[in-house]
Design an enzyme around this catalytic site. Structure first.
Site, PDB file in Angstrom:
ATOM      1  N   LYS A 119       0.843  -1.207   0.000  1.00  0.00           N
ATOM      2  CA  LYS A 119       0.000   0.000   0.000  1.00  0.00           C
ATOM      3  C   LYS A 119       0.874   1.251   0.000  1.00  0.00           C
ATOM      4  CE  LYS A 119      -3.871  -2.372   0.550  1.00  0.00           C
ATOM      5  NZ  LYS A 119      -3.288  -3.726   0.554  1.00  0.00           N
TER       6      LYS A 119
ATOM      7  N   ASP B  15     -10.118  -0.669 -40.453  1.00  0.00           N
ATOM      8  CA  ASP B  15      -9.321   0.410 -41.045  1.00  0.00           C
ATOM      9  C   ASP B  15      -9.243   1.550 -40.041  1.00  0.00           C
ATOM     10  OD1 ASP B  15      -7.745   1.632 -42.887  1.00  0.00           O
ATOM     11  OD2 ASP B  15      -9.287   1.914 -44.407  1.00  0.00           O
TER      12      ASP B  15
ATOM     13  N   LEU C  80     -12.206   6.387 -42.318  1.00  0.00           N
ATOM     14  CA  LEU C  80     -13.079   6.271 -43.482  1.00  0.00           C
ATOM     15  C   LEU C  80     -13.234   7.651 -44.101  1.00  0.00           C
ATOM     16  CD1 LEU C  80     -15.041   4.508 -45.195  1.00  0.00           C
ATOM     17  CD2 LEU C  80     -16.861   5.288 -43.661  1.00  0.00           C
TER      18      LEU C  80
END
Length: 519
Positions: A101, A430, A433
Site C-alpha cells: 500500500k 481500417d 473512413l
C-alpha cells in the site's frame, strides 16, 4: 515473461483464482504453533515453519501469493531476511505480489529497486492518492505490475471513499483515473469489500482489468454474489484471497482445494448461463453494450447505428480524443489525401503505436464496436491499420489476415496473407473512413479469395453526421460500417476542452474542409 502472462498461465495451470496471503501475524499463529509444540520457540522460527507449511499446502491450489510487507518490516532486519526466504519458498511459476500500500513519492524509486530487483517480486500494491507519479517508478519495470487499492473494507473509510455521493463516489473516480496510468497487463485494481454492489460498480468501470478482492465473503451465498459481480466476461479477471482463518488449520490443503472447486463450479455455472444469453457473440472484457443488429442480408440498405455509449464510456472517449490531439495526431495545413483531395487538416494515427498505453485504449475502443459482431477473422487494410488489426487479433483472440496492397512477383505470390478457409466471415478494420476506396478495394481482394465480409470497423469516420456519402457507398455495396468516433464528436470535444480555437474548429465543422470527400 511479463507479470500478466505469468498470472494467466498460473490461473490456467492451477485452475484457480485464489491468492494466498503470507502474513506472520503473532496473534493468528498462536493456536497453530501451540498444536505443534512450538510455543517456546522464537517468533521468527514459528513464522518460518508456518510460511513453509502454508506454501507447501496451498501451492497446487492458488495462482499467486501476496505477503504484506508491513509484517516483515515490523520484525526488523530478520523480517526482511524472512521475506527473502518467502521468495525462495514460493514456486517461481506463481507470481509474488508484495502488499505494501505504498504511497510515499520520495521512496518509490528505492522501493521499486528493492522489490523488483533484489527481492524479485512480480507486483506491488500502491495507494493512489499521490496520483500517477506514485506508480511511475514501478512501471519502469515492463515485466512487473502495480496493484492500485481503490476501495477499503474498513467502515471508517466509507465517509471518504463514498464522498461526495453514492452516485459519484470517490472510489470510482480513483478507478477511472488510475486506469489511465498503464495498460491492463501492468495495472490491476484491489478492492476491499464484502458488498457485491461495490464490486459490481468497479467491474462496470473497469471491464478489462484484473481485480483482486481483499475481503472475502461470510457465507456461501455471498461467494456466488461476489463472483457474479466481479468476474470478467471471460469468466476470470477476479482474484480471491484464501480466508486467513483457513491458513492456521491442520487441513489447509484440503480446504483450499475444496474452495477452489467450489469457485470453479460457480464460475462454470455462471459461464453457461452467460453463454445462453449471448450466443454467437464475441466475448470481450468490455462493458455491456446495447445489442446491435444481427448479421443482416446484403441488400444494399443502410444499417441504423447502435445506441450511443453510456456516460462513463463517453467520458473515456473524450479523454482519449484529447490525448490523441496532445500527441500530435491532428495537424492543420494543406494535406493531399490518398484520394487526391486536399484537406486543410490531417489526422495521423500512426503515432499511436509508439505509446503502448494509449494504443491499448484505442484497441479497446475498437473492440467495443466489435463486441456484438459475428466474425471468424480480422482483416486489416494495409498499411496504416495493420498495427491496429494485429493488436485486435491479440486482444480478441481472433486470427489475423490482410489483403496485400500489391502482389509480390516472387515467393508464394499470395493475394491474402494469413491462414483462412473459403467461406470464413471476416470483419474489416481500417483507421479512417474518407471515401471508402481503400476499404472496398481490400474487400474485393478478400471476396475474390472466397471470404465473406459483412462489417467494416473504423476508428474515425471523416464524414461524421454531416457527410454520410462514404458510409452510404459501403451500405450500397452491402457492408455495414461501424465507427468509434466521428469528426463531429472530435471537433466538439477538442473545442470544448480548449484544444481548438474557433477558427480551427470551423475547419472541421460540417461543410468546412470536408467537401472534398469524393465518390
Amino acid at each position: 515473461m511479463g507479470f500478466f502472462i505469468r498470472l494467466t498461465d498460473a490461473i490456467a495451470a492451477r485452475q484457480s483464482l485464489l491468492v494466498t496471503g503470507l502474513d506472520p501475524n503473532p496473534e493468528m499463529l498462536q493456536s497453530w504453533v501451540g498444536r505443534r509444540g512450538m510455543s517456546a520457540r522464537s517468533f521468527l522460527s514459528q513464522a518460518r515453519h508456518w510460511i513453509k507449511a502454508v506454501v507447501e499446502a496451498t501451492a497446487p491450489h492458488v495462482c499467486a501469493y501476496k505477503p504484506s510487507l508491513g509484517f516483515y518490516q515490523a520484525l526488523g532486519p530478520v523480517g526482511l531476511e524472512l521475506l527473502l526466504e518467502v521468495r525462495d519458498l514460493v514456486p517461481r511459476d506463481l507470481p509474488l505480489i508484495i502488499d505494501s500500500k505504498h504511497g510515499d513519492l520520495n521512496s518509490s524509486s528505492v522501493l521499486a529497486q528493492y522489490l523488483f530487483k533484489e527481492l524479485a517480486a512480480d507486483a506491488v500494491t500502491l495507494s493512489p492518492l499521490a496520483g500517477q507519479d506514485i506508480a511511475a517508478p514501478f512501471l519502469l519495470y515492463p515485466d512487473k505490475a502495480v496493484v492500485i487499492t481503490c476501495h477499503s473494507s474498513n467502515q471508517a473509510a466509507r465517509l471518504i471513499q463514498h464522498y461526495p455521493s453514492e452516485e459519484q463516489p470517490l472510489y470510482l473516480r480513483i478507478v477511472r483515473e488510475c486506469m489511465l496510468w498503464a495498460t491492463p497487463e501492468q495495472l490491476l485494481l484491489e478492492i476491499g469489500t464484502s458488498d457485491a454492489a461495490v464490486l459490481a460498480r468497479v467491474r462496470q468501470e473497469a471491464p478489462g482489468r484484473f481485480l483482486i478482492l481483499r475481503s472475502l465473503w461470510g457465507v456461501e451465498e455471498n461467494l456466488e454474489a461476489m463472483l457474479a459481480a466481479g468476474l470478467s466476461a471471460a469468466g476470470d479477471g477476479l482474484l480471491l484471497p484464501l480466508p486467513q482463518n483457513l491458513l492456521v488449520e491442520d487441513d489447509i490443503s484440503e480446504r483450499a482445494e475444496a474452495l477452489k472447486l467450489q469457485i470453479n463450479a460457480t464460475r462454470n455455472q455462471w459461464l453457461e448461463q452467460r453463454a445462453q444469453a449471448v450466443q454467437d457473440r464475441c466475448e470481450l472484457w468490455l462493458p455491456a453494450a446495447p445489442p446491435l443488429r444481427t448479421a443482416a442480408p446484403r441488400n444494399g440498405t443502410l444499417q441504423a447505428s447502435p445506441p450511443g455509449p453510456n456516460p462513463a464510456d463517453a467520458a473515456d472517449l473524450d479523454a482519449l480524443i484529447v490525448e490523441l490531439f496532445d500527441i500530435g495526431c491532428l495537424l492543420f495545413g494543406d494535406y493531399v489525401q490518398a484520394s487526391g483531395a486536399v484537406f486543410n487538416y490531417y489526422i495521423d494515427l500512426r503515432q499511436i503505436i509508439s505509446d503502448p498505453n494509449l494504443f491499448h485504449r484505442v484497441l479497446h475502443a475498437y473492440a467495443g464496436r466489435m463486441e456484438e459482431l459475428a466474425f471468424d477473422r480480422i482483416a486489416g487494410i494495409p498499411y496504416g491499420s495493420l498495427p491496429t488489426a494485429t493488436g485486435l487479433s491479440l486482444l480478441l483472440h481472433k486470427p489475423l489476415i490482410y489483403p496485400r496492397k500489391e502482389v509480390k512477383a516472387h515467393g508464394a505470390r499470395r493475394l491474402i496473407e494469413g491462414d483462412f478457409e473459403e467461406g470464413d466471415l471476416v470483419v474489416v478494420v481500417d483507421d479512417i473512413l474518407i471515401t471508402g476506396n481503400s476499404v472496398l478495394a481490400g474487400i474485393a481482394k478478400l471476396e475474390s479469395s472466397g471470404l465473406q465480409v459483412q462489417d467494416v470497423v473504423v476508428f474515425i469516420d471523416h464524414g461524421g453526421d454531416h457527410d454520410r456519402r462514404a458510409k452510404q457507398r459501403l451500405a450500397a455495396a452491402g457492408y455495414n460500417c461501424h465507427a468509434v468516433l466521428g469528426i463531429d464528436t472530435i471537433t466538439a470535444v477538442l473545442h470544448r476542452s480548449g484544444r481548438l480555437t474557433d477558427t480551427q474548429a470551423s475547419l472541421l465543422l460540417p461543410g468546412a474542409g470536408a467537401g472534398a470527400v469524393g465518390p
